[in-house]
Design a protein around this motif. Sequence first.
Motif, PDB file in Angstrom:
ATOM      1  N   GLU A  67       0.893  -1.223  -0.115  1.00 15.53           N
ATOM      2  CA  GLU A  67       0.006  -0.046   0.054  1.00 15.53           C
ATOM      3  C   GLU A  67       0.912   1.513   0.004  1.00 15.53           C
ATOM      4  OE1 GLU A  67      -2.932  -0.610   3.058  1.00 15.53           O
ATOM      5  OE2 GLU A  67      -4.188  -1.709   1.660  1.00 15.53           O
ATOM      6  N   GLN A  68       2.077   1.407  -0.013  1.00 16.30           N
ATOM      7  CA  GLN A  68       3.214   2.305   0.220  1.00 16.30           C
ATOM      8  C   GLN A  68       3.624   2.418  -1.359  1.00 16.30           C
ATOM      9  OE1 GLN A  68       3.043   3.698   3.042  1.00 16.30           O
ATOM     10  NE2 GLN A  68       1.883   1.967   3.714  1.00 16.30           N
ATOM     11  N   LEU A  69       3.160   1.561  -2.144  1.00 18.11           N
ATOM     12  CA  LEU A  69       3.799   1.635  -3.615  1.00 18.11           C
ATOM     13  C   LEU A  69       2.843   1.963  -4.509  1.00 18.11           C
ATOM     14  CD1 LEU A  69       5.819  -1.788  -3.550  1.00 18.11           C
ATOM     15  CD2 LEU A  69       6.698   0.688  -3.073  1.00 18.11           C
ATOM     16  N   PRO A  70       2.826   3.230  -5.289  1.00 19.18           N
ATOM     17  CA  PRO A  70       1.811   3.743  -6.147  1.00 19.18           C
ATOM     18  C   PRO A  70       1.679   2.699  -7.250  1.00 19.18           C
ATOM     19  CG  PRO A  70       3.552   5.400  -5.642  1.00 19.18           C
ATOM     20  CD  PRO A  70       4.077   4.166  -5.099  1.00 19.18           C
ATOM     21  N   GLY A  71       0.330   2.537  -7.621  1.00 20.21           N
ATOM     22  CA  GLY A  71      -0.046   1.937  -8.912  1.00 20.21           C
ATOM     23  C   GLY A  71       0.357   0.209  -8.576  1.00 20.21           C
ATOM     24  N   THR A  72       0.308  -0.141  -7.375  1.00 22.88           N
ATOM     25  CA  THR A  72       0.741  -1.493  -7.164  1.00 22.88           C
ATOM     26  C   THR A  72      -0.482  -2.140  -6.032  1.00 22.88           C
ATOM     27  OG1 THR A  72       3.017  -1.236  -7.273  1.00 22.88           O
ATOM     28  CG2 THR A  72       2.454  -3.036  -5.972  1.00 22.88           C
ATOM     29  N   ARG A  80      -5.648 -20.707   5.285  1.00 24.41           N
ATOM     30  CA  ARG A  80      -7.124 -20.933   5.525  1.00 24.41           C
ATOM     31  C   ARG A  80      -8.108 -20.677   4.566  1.00 24.41           C
ATOM     32  NH1 ARG A  80      -6.322 -18.892  11.623  1.00 24.41           N
ATOM     33  NH2 ARG A  80      -5.355 -20.988  12.444  1.00 24.41           N
ATOM     34  N   ASN A  81      -7.401 -20.291   3.589  1.00 26.04           N
ATOM     35  CA  ASN A  81      -8.315 -19.625   2.266  1.00 26.04           C
ATOM     36  C   ASN A  81      -8.960 -18.546   2.360  1.00 26.04           C
ATOM     37  OD1 ASN A  81      -7.429 -22.062   0.536  1.00 26.04           O
ATOM     38  ND2 ASN A  81      -9.118 -23.202   1.165  1.00 26.04           N
ATOM     39  N   LYS A  82      -8.432 -17.571   3.044  1.00 26.51           N
ATOM     40  CA  LYS A  82      -9.080 -16.383   3.328  1.00 26.51           C
ATOM     41  C   LYS A  82      -8.421 -15.403   2.282  1.00 26.51           C
ATOM     42  CE  LYS A  82      -9.003 -12.343   6.361  1.00 26.51           C
ATOM     43  NZ  LYS A  82      -8.675 -11.996   7.875  1.00 26.51           N
ATOM     44  N   ILE A  83      -9.117 -14.590   1.690  1.00 27.68           N
ATOM     45  CA  ILE A  83      -8.538 -13.649   0.779  1.00 27.68           C
ATOM     46  C   ILE A  83      -8.363 -12.281   1.269  1.00 27.68           C
ATOM     47  CG2 ILE A  83      -9.157 -12.515  -1.260  1.00 27.68           C
ATOM     48  CD1 ILE A  83     -10.665 -15.145  -2.268  1.00 27.68           C
ATOM     49  N   ILE A  84      -7.255 -11.848   1.064  1.00 26.92           N
ATOM     50  CA  ILE A  84      -6.829 -10.614   1.734  1.00 26.92           C
ATOM     51  C   ILE A  84      -6.433  -9.691   0.559  1.00 26.92           C
ATOM     52  CG2 ILE A  84      -5.216  -9.354   3.295  1.00 26.92           C
ATOM     53  CD1 ILE A  84      -4.829 -12.410   4.334  1.00 26.92           C
ATOM     54  N   THR A  85      -6.932  -8.551   0.357  1.00 21.46           N
ATOM     55  CA  THR A  85      -6.705  -7.688  -0.698  1.00 21.46           C
ATOM     56  C   THR A  85      -5.973  -6.212  -0.116  1.00 21.46           C
ATOM     57  OG1 THR A  85      -8.536  -6.509  -0.933  1.00 21.46           O
ATOM     58  CG2 THR A  85      -8.218  -8.696  -2.353  1.00 21.46           C
ATOM     59  N   SER A  86      -5.081  -5.600  -0.865  1.00 23.56           N
ATOM     60  CA  SER A  86      -4.657  -4.266  -0.666  1.00 23.56           C
ATOM     61  C   SER A  86      -5.924  -3.242  -1.040  1.00 23.56           C
ATOM     62  CB  SER A  86      -3.569  -3.743  -1.603  1.00 23.56           C
ATOM     63  OG  SER A  86      -3.758  -3.969  -2.916  1.00 23.56           O
ATOM     64  N   HIS A  88      -6.646  -0.757  -2.405  1.00 20.28           N
ATOM     65  CA  HIS A  88      -7.437  -0.323  -3.600  1.00 20.28           C
ATOM     66  C   HIS A  88      -7.688  -1.400  -4.790  1.00 20.28           C
ATOM     67  CE1 HIS A  88      -6.949   3.697  -2.561  1.00 20.28           C
ATOM     68  NE2 HIS A  88      -5.752   3.621  -2.162  1.00 20.28           N
ATOM     69  N   LEU A  89      -7.520  -2.506  -4.325  1.00 17.98           N
ATOM     70  CA  LEU A  89      -8.059  -3.780  -5.110  1.00 17.98           C
ATOM     71  C   LEU A  89      -9.445  -4.086  -4.769  1.00 17.98           C
ATOM     72  CD1 LEU A  89      -7.055  -5.630  -7.412  1.00 17.98           C
ATOM     73  CD2 LEU A  89      -6.235  -7.214  -5.558  1.00 17.98           C
ATOM     74  N   LYS A  90     -10.256  -4.181  -5.665  1.00 24.17           N
ATOM     75  CA  LYS A  90     -11.654  -4.325  -5.543  1.00 24.17           C
ATOM     76  C   LYS A  90     -12.041  -5.810  -6.244  1.00 24.17           C
ATOM     77  CE  LYS A  90     -12.129  -0.572  -3.070  1.00 24.17           C
ATOM     78  NZ  LYS A  90     -11.712  -0.719  -1.972  1.00 24.17           N
ATOM     79  N   LEU A  91     -12.662  -6.664  -5.479  1.00 25.26           N
ATOM     80  CA  LEU A  91     -12.829  -7.881  -6.178  1.00 25.26           C
ATOM     81  C   LEU A  91     -14.554  -8.004  -5.927  1.00 25.26           C
ATOM     82  CD1 LEU A  91     -10.842 -10.385  -4.305  1.00 25.26           C
ATOM     83  CD2 LEU A  91     -10.534  -9.641  -6.348  1.00 25.26           C
ATOM     84  N   THR A  92     -15.091  -8.667  -7.129  1.00 24.76           N
ATOM     85  CA  THR A  92     -16.397  -8.885  -7.121  1.00 24.76           C
ATOM     86  C   THR A  92     -16.613 -10.583  -7.306  1.00 24.76           C
ATOM     87  OG1 THR A  92     -16.916  -6.825  -8.556  1.00 24.76           O
ATOM     88  CG2 THR A  92     -18.692  -8.604  -8.535  1.00 24.76           C
ATOM     89  N   MET A  93     -17.357 -11.113  -6.429  1.00 23.35           N
ATOM     90  CA  MET A  93     -17.474 -12.575  -6.359  1.00 23.35           C
ATOM     91  C   MET A  93     -18.816 -12.984  -7.212  1.00 23.35           C
ATOM     92  SD  MET A  93     -14.774 -13.445  -4.873  1.00 23.35           S
ATOM     93  CE  MET A  93     -14.478 -14.715  -3.716  1.00 23.35           C
ATOM     94  N   GLU A  94     -18.669 -13.741  -7.939  1.00 21.79           N
ATOM     95  CA  GLU A  94     -19.833 -14.089  -8.757  1.00 21.79           C
ATOM     96  C   GLU A  94     -20.429 -15.547  -8.122  1.00 21.79           C
ATOM     97  OE1 GLU A  94     -21.217 -12.606 -11.618  1.00 21.79           O
ATOM     98  OE2 GLU A  94     -19.720 -11.214 -11.629  1.00 21.79           O
ATOM     99  N   PRO A  95     -21.694 -15.546  -7.976  1.00 24.88           N
ATOM    100  CA  PRO A  95     -22.216 -16.745  -7.372  1.00 24.88           C
ATOM    101  C   PRO A  95     -22.219 -17.898  -8.273  1.00 24.88           C
ATOM    102  CG  PRO A  95     -24.277 -15.161  -8.001  1.00 24.88           C
ATOM    103  CD  PRO A  95     -22.844 -14.602  -8.365  1.00 24.88           C
TER     104      PRO A  95
END
Length: 95
Positions: A67-72, A80-86, A88-95
């Motif tokens: 999160e300190q790096l621009p554009g990254t 445990r299969n938990k998803i972690i995002t920075s 500005h990264l947005k995920l959309t989960m389809e059913p």
Amino acid sequence: SVATSGNYEQYFDKNGVRYSHNIDPKSGLPVTGIRSVTIVSPHAELSDALATAVTVMGAKVGIHFIEQLPGTHALIIDDRNKIITSRHLKLTMEP
């Protein structure tokens, strides 16, 4: 560009534990706690290097670093299969 580092190809299992090919330089032991790290950045070489570095850093420190790096951006899947995002990264989960 996008690069992923993880323990899904180069690993071995022993007694039900998966050991990664990524080594923590502090302990000399295989990295634990993360299945994969995907990095999106402006340059392929940077994405590749950061994917491995964040794998070794761990999710909390790695996300803070990215999160300190621009554009990254980063997407981490922990052991445990938990998803972690920075941030500005947005995920959309389809059913």
